[in-house]
Design a protein around this motif. Structure first.
Motif, PDB file in Angstrom:
ATOM      1  N   ARG A 398     -36.171 -78.406 -10.799  1.00 41.08           N
ATOM      2  CA  ARG A 398     -36.038 -79.737 -11.277  1.00 41.08           C
ATOM      3  C   ARG A 398     -34.987 -80.731 -10.689  1.00 41.08           C
ATOM      4  NH1 ARG A 398     -37.313 -77.202 -16.338  1.00 41.08           N
ATOM      5  NH2 ARG A 398     -35.007 -76.990 -16.816  1.00 41.08           N
ATOM      6  N   SER A 399     -33.984 -79.810 -10.340  1.00 43.74           N
ATOM      7  CA  SER A 399     -32.714 -80.493  -9.842  1.00 43.74           C
ATOM      8  C   SER A 399     -32.707 -81.231  -8.328  1.00 43.74           C
ATOM      9  CB  SER A 399     -31.404 -79.499  -9.828  1.00 43.74           C
ATOM     10  OG  SER A 399     -31.522 -78.591  -8.446  1.00 43.74           O
ATOM     11  N   ILE A 400     -33.655 -80.743  -7.263  1.00 46.53           N
ATOM     12  CA  ILE A 400     -33.836 -81.247  -5.974  1.00 46.53           C
ATOM     13  C   ILE A 400     -34.269 -82.599  -6.023  1.00 46.53           C
ATOM     14  CG2 ILE A 400     -35.185 -80.713  -3.991  1.00 46.53           C
ATOM     15  CD1 ILE A 400     -35.091 -77.800  -4.916  1.00 46.53           C
ATOM     16  N   ASP A 401     -33.854 -83.470  -5.162  1.00 44.75           N
ATOM     17  CA  ASP A 401     -34.155 -84.715  -4.879  1.00 44.75           C
ATOM     18  C   ASP A 401     -34.282 -84.678  -3.575  1.00 44.75           C
ATOM     19  OD1 ASP A 401     -33.771 -87.574  -4.263  1.00 44.75           O
ATOM     20  OD2 ASP A 401     -32.929 -87.934  -6.060  1.00 44.75           O
ATOM     21  N   HIS A 402     -35.257 -84.657  -2.987  1.00 45.68           N
ATOM     22  CA  HIS A 402     -35.738 -84.606  -1.618  1.00 45.68           C
ATOM     23  C   HIS A 402     -35.220 -85.980  -0.718  1.00 45.68           C
ATOM     24  CE1 HIS A 402     -37.761 -80.879  -1.641  1.00 45.68           C
ATOM     25  NE2 HIS A 402     -38.683 -81.379  -2.714  1.00 45.68           N
ATOM     26  N   ASP A 403     -35.517 -87.026  -1.447  1.00 43.90           N
ATOM     27  CA  ASP A 403     -34.883 -88.370  -0.427  1.00 43.90           C
ATOM     28  C   ASP A 403     -33.447 -88.375  -0.435  1.00 43.90           C
ATOM     29  OD1 ASP A 403     -37.553 -89.099  -0.118  1.00 43.90           O
ATOM     30  OD2 ASP A 403     -37.410 -90.252  -2.081  1.00 43.90           O
ATOM     31  N   LEU A 404     -32.797 -87.844  -1.575  1.00 46.29           N
ATOM     32  CA  LEU A 404     -31.213 -87.900  -1.325  1.00 46.29           C
ATOM     33  C   LEU A 404     -30.755 -86.824  -0.635  1.00 46.29           C
ATOM     34  CD1 LEU A 404     -28.598 -88.979  -2.317  1.00 46.29           C
ATOM     35  CD2 LEU A 404     -28.888 -87.600  -4.458  1.00 46.29           C
ATOM     36  N   GLU A 405     -31.322 -85.657  -0.725  1.00 48.58           N
ATOM     37  CA  GLU A 405     -31.288 -84.593   0.322  1.00 48.58           C
ATOM     38  C   GLU A 405     -31.180 -84.945   1.617  1.00 48.58           C
ATOM     39  OE1 GLU A 405     -33.460 -80.961   0.371  1.00 48.58           O
ATOM     40  OE2 GLU A 405     -32.270 -80.467  -1.324  1.00 48.58           O
ATOM     41  N   GLY A 406     -32.425 -85.474   1.891  1.00 48.65           N
ATOM     42  CA  GLY A 406     -32.791 -86.246   3.536  1.00 48.65           C
ATOM     43  C   GLY A 406     -31.793 -86.872   3.879  1.00 48.65           C
ATOM     44  N   ALA A 407     -31.362 -87.947   2.944  1.00 53.35           N
ATOM     45  CA  ALA A 407     -30.509 -89.033   3.517  1.00 53.35           C
ATOM     46  C   ALA A 407     -28.977 -88.350   3.746  1.00 53.35           C
ATOM     47  CB  ALA A 407     -30.299 -90.082   2.355  1.00 53.35           C
ATOM     48  N   LEU A 408     -28.450 -87.470   2.958  1.00 52.15           N
ATOM     49  CA  LEU A 408     -27.488 -86.656   3.281  1.00 52.15           C
ATOM     50  C   LEU A 408     -27.373 -86.065   4.718  1.00 52.15           C
ATOM     51  CD1 LEU A 408     -26.241 -85.187  -0.309  1.00 52.15           C
ATOM     52  CD2 LEU A 408     -24.783 -87.091   1.111  1.00 52.15           C
ATOM     53  N   ASP A 416     -22.564 -85.510  13.995  1.00 53.09           N
ATOM     54  CA  ASP A 416     -22.146 -84.311  14.545  1.00 53.09           C
ATOM     55  C   ASP A 416     -22.088 -83.025  13.625  1.00 53.09           C
ATOM     56  OD1 ASP A 416     -22.660 -85.680  17.128  1.00 53.09           O
ATOM     57  OD2 ASP A 416     -20.521 -85.953  17.375  1.00 53.09           O
ATOM     58  N   VAL A 417     -22.452 -83.134  12.289  1.00 50.59           N
ATOM     59  CA  VAL A 417     -22.257 -81.945  11.617  1.00 50.59           C
ATOM     60  C   VAL A 417     -23.999 -81.617  11.143  1.00 50.59           C
ATOM     61  CG1 VAL A 417     -21.557 -81.146   9.405  1.00 50.59           C
ATOM     62  CG2 VAL A 417     -20.254 -82.996  10.623  1.00 50.59           C
ATOM     63  N   MET A 418     -24.254 -80.533  11.317  1.00 51.06           N
ATOM     64  CA  MET A 418     -25.394 -80.054  10.785  1.00 51.06           C
ATOM     65  C   MET A 418     -25.425 -79.063   9.460  1.00 51.06           C
ATOM     66  SD  MET A 418     -28.133 -77.651  13.090  1.00 51.06           S
ATOM     67  CE  MET A 418     -28.285 -79.165  14.267  1.00 51.06           C
ATOM     68  N   VAL A 419     -26.224 -79.108   8.410  1.00 49.75           N
ATOM     69  CA  VAL A 419     -26.396 -78.406   7.625  1.00 49.75           C
ATOM     70  C   VAL A 419     -27.771 -77.791   7.441  1.00 49.75           C
ATOM     71  CG1 VAL A 419     -24.394 -79.191   6.165  1.00 49.75           C
ATOM     72  CG2 VAL A 419     -26.805 -79.971   5.610  1.00 49.75           C
ATOM     73  N   THR A 420     -28.183 -76.738   6.578  1.00 45.92           N
ATOM     74  CA  THR A 420     -29.535 -76.328   6.489  1.00 45.92           C
ATOM     75  C   THR A 420     -30.668 -77.273   5.985  1.00 45.92           C
ATOM     76  OG1 THR A 420     -28.554 -74.100   5.984  1.00 45.92           O
ATOM     77  CG2 THR A 420     -30.957 -74.532   5.539  1.00 45.92           C
ATOM     78  N   PRO A 421     -31.688 -77.488   6.692  1.00 49.42           N
ATOM     79  CA  PRO A 421     -32.466 -78.495   6.277  1.00 49.42           C
ATOM     80  C   PRO A 421     -33.173 -78.714   5.068  1.00 49.42           C
ATOM     81  CG  PRO A 421     -33.619 -77.339   7.914  1.00 49.42           C
ATOM     82  CD  PRO A 421     -32.134 -76.760   7.663  1.00 49.42           C
ATOM     83  N   PHE A 422     -33.490 -77.418   4.342  1.00 52.73           N
ATOM     84  CA  PHE A 422     -34.464 -76.992   3.230  1.00 52.73           C
ATOM     85  C   PHE A 422     -33.544 -77.577   2.128  1.00 52.73           C
ATOM     86  CE2 PHE A 422     -35.543 -73.626   6.499  1.00 52.73           C
ATOM     87  CZ  PHE A 422     -36.523 -74.317   6.867  1.00 52.73           C
TER      88      PHE A 422
END
Length: 453
Positions: A398-408, A416-422
């Motif tokens: 319920r906490s996941i917001d895919h659009d916001l996550e993707g924007a970040l 030039d910073v990479m975090v886990t995509p999932f």
């Protein structure tokens, strides 16, 4: 405003601007993707590689330590680290040297190399279990553990937890429905069998639900991560895993701990650090420094049970194992990782720097008065879109917001910073520096400024 205090229109504008920026700064990756698309759907050799949500895949030119250089020459601070496969850094020098030396002596022979004995000794010492077998992936290891548990106990079912992840294993692709009943996970491709006949799913951190399921007497194995790590991160409640282990013992059910992600907790993993004493332990991804390999360990009692099963069954294929498992090259890489890379000094660095990172991310969130938290497990830290720590897999979903996550993620990648995509997961390696951490924290704060402008 969304539940995460970012206006939908602003979020859409930021995503559009960042997609344009990505396309403009990565022309060589676009060319590489178009070339790959001739024969690879989506331009990738594994469809997961499309999950970054990018206009086209980012092509890697090289990876070393805690950095990736892409096809256009950008050097990225990597906090994804191959989704844990490169947890000890890209191309650790001892592993590279071991691979070079071993490759000239042969790659695979379906026979043990001279590294088998030393690797067994190292695994037993580091993880505190006496017996080990190797596979190519943690998925393979989990499948083997499930088969052995069913064979030893004579029971048909396994128990897993809502929101769990144990790789490409049919038995675990279950969840719970709105009435709390075990159900197939939505989105499965080509599923034809009813997994609810042989698997039970209950909420994580709910010991009463686990005990009720175990009371039926038909569960061979409880397979669990010590913390849910493939959804928004859920840590175990105080005493929960100890109570679960005790419940398994009372019910005559075996317990398997999958440390494929939680190996980031400590040298020897979460189970050893917390004295969980499972019947089986699975470790994949980083165990051979990024080469395809995994292991599963087990107790003397399990080894005796395996021998009894083998003595009683007809000769023939057991359904466990693949030809390249335990090959000469993988064992050489594994030995180098265990001897020279997976050291206490490496963990001391990783855990200390991860704490600094978590504090920096939390400070940026607090400065913007956002209803988010940062959850940390060893070298792993995750931004969670919830004002309180999550209790179970349903709350995590319920906490996941895919659009916001993707924007970040895209904002970070463009700087030039990479975090886990999932999800919003970060991982610190022995090669990660304070400079890398400071860069991530600064760009994350910039992203928050931009999203809330």
């Amino acid at each position: 405003m969304t539940s995460n205090s970012v206006a939908p229109a602003r979020l859409a504008a930021v995503i559009a601007a960042e997609r344009d920026r990505y396309a403009a700064r990565n022309p060589s990756s676009r060319v590489a993707a178009e070339a790959a698309m001739r024969h690879m759907p989506g331009g990738v050799p594994l469809h997961w590689m499309k999950d970054w949500g990018l206009p086209f895949p980012l092509a890697v030119a090289s990876a070393s330590g805690a950095e990736i250089t892409d096809a256009d020459g950008h050097v990225l601070a990597d906090f994804c680290l191959g989704d844990t496969g490169a947890m000890f850094g890209h191309a650790p020098p001892p592993v590279v040297a071991a691979i070079r030396a071993a490759a000239g002596r042969g790659l695979t022979a379906m026979l043990p190399s001279l590294d088998a004995g030393p690797v067994g000794d190292l695994l037993a010492d580091i993880f505190a279990l006496p017996f080990w077998q190797t596979t190519q992936t943690a998925s393979d290891a989990n499948r083997a553990v499930i088969r052995w548990a069913r064979a030893i106990t004579g029971r048909p079912k396994i128990l897993v937890f809502e929101g769990c992840y144990h790789g490409q294993v049919d038995d675990v692709f279950v969840t719970t429905d709105d009435e709390g009943r075990t159900a197939l996970r939505p989105g499965l491709v080509g599923q034809v069998t009813d997994l609810t006949r042989t698997a039970v799913c209950v909420p994580f951190n709910d010991i009463a639900a686990a005990e009720a399921a175990l009371a039926a007497g038909d569960i061979a194995l409880v397979l669990t991560e010590p913390a849910l790590t493939n959804t928004a991160m859920v840590l175990p409640a105080q005493g929960y895993l100890e109570a679960l282990a005790a419940a398994c013992r009372r019910a005559g059910t075996l317990l398997a701990i999958d440390e494929t992600h939680t190996i980031s907790t400590a040298r020897g993993g979460y189970a050893k650090a917390h004295d969980l004493a499972p019947d089986f332990l699975v470790v994949g991804k980083p165990i051979a420094g990024g080469l395809s390999a995994a292991v599963f360990g087990f107790t003397e009692r399990i080894e005796a049970g395996m021998r009894a099963v083998d003595a009683a069954r007809p000769s023939g294929y057991s359904g466990i194992g693949t030809t390249l498992s335990g090959n000469m090259l993988a064992l050489a890489a594994m030995r180098a990782t265990l001897e020279e890379v997976m050291t206490q000094a490496a963990y001391d660095h990783m855990l200390g720097l991860s704490a600094v990172l978590a504090e920096g991310l939390a400070a940026a969130i607090s400065a913007h008065a956002l209803p988010w938290t940062v959850t940390r497990l060893g070298a792993r830290a995750e931004i969670v879109f919830s004002p309180v720590p999550l209790a179970d897999g349903r709350a995590a979903a319920r906490s996941i917001d895919h659009d916001l996550e993707g924007a970040l993620h895209l904002f970070l990648l463009n700087r030039d910073v990479m975090v886990t995509p999932f999800h919003n997961m970060t991982l610190v390696s022995p090669a990660t520096t304070r400079g890398h951490v400071d860069r991530l924290v600064a760009v994350f704060a910039e992203a928050l400024d931009t999203l809330h402008a």
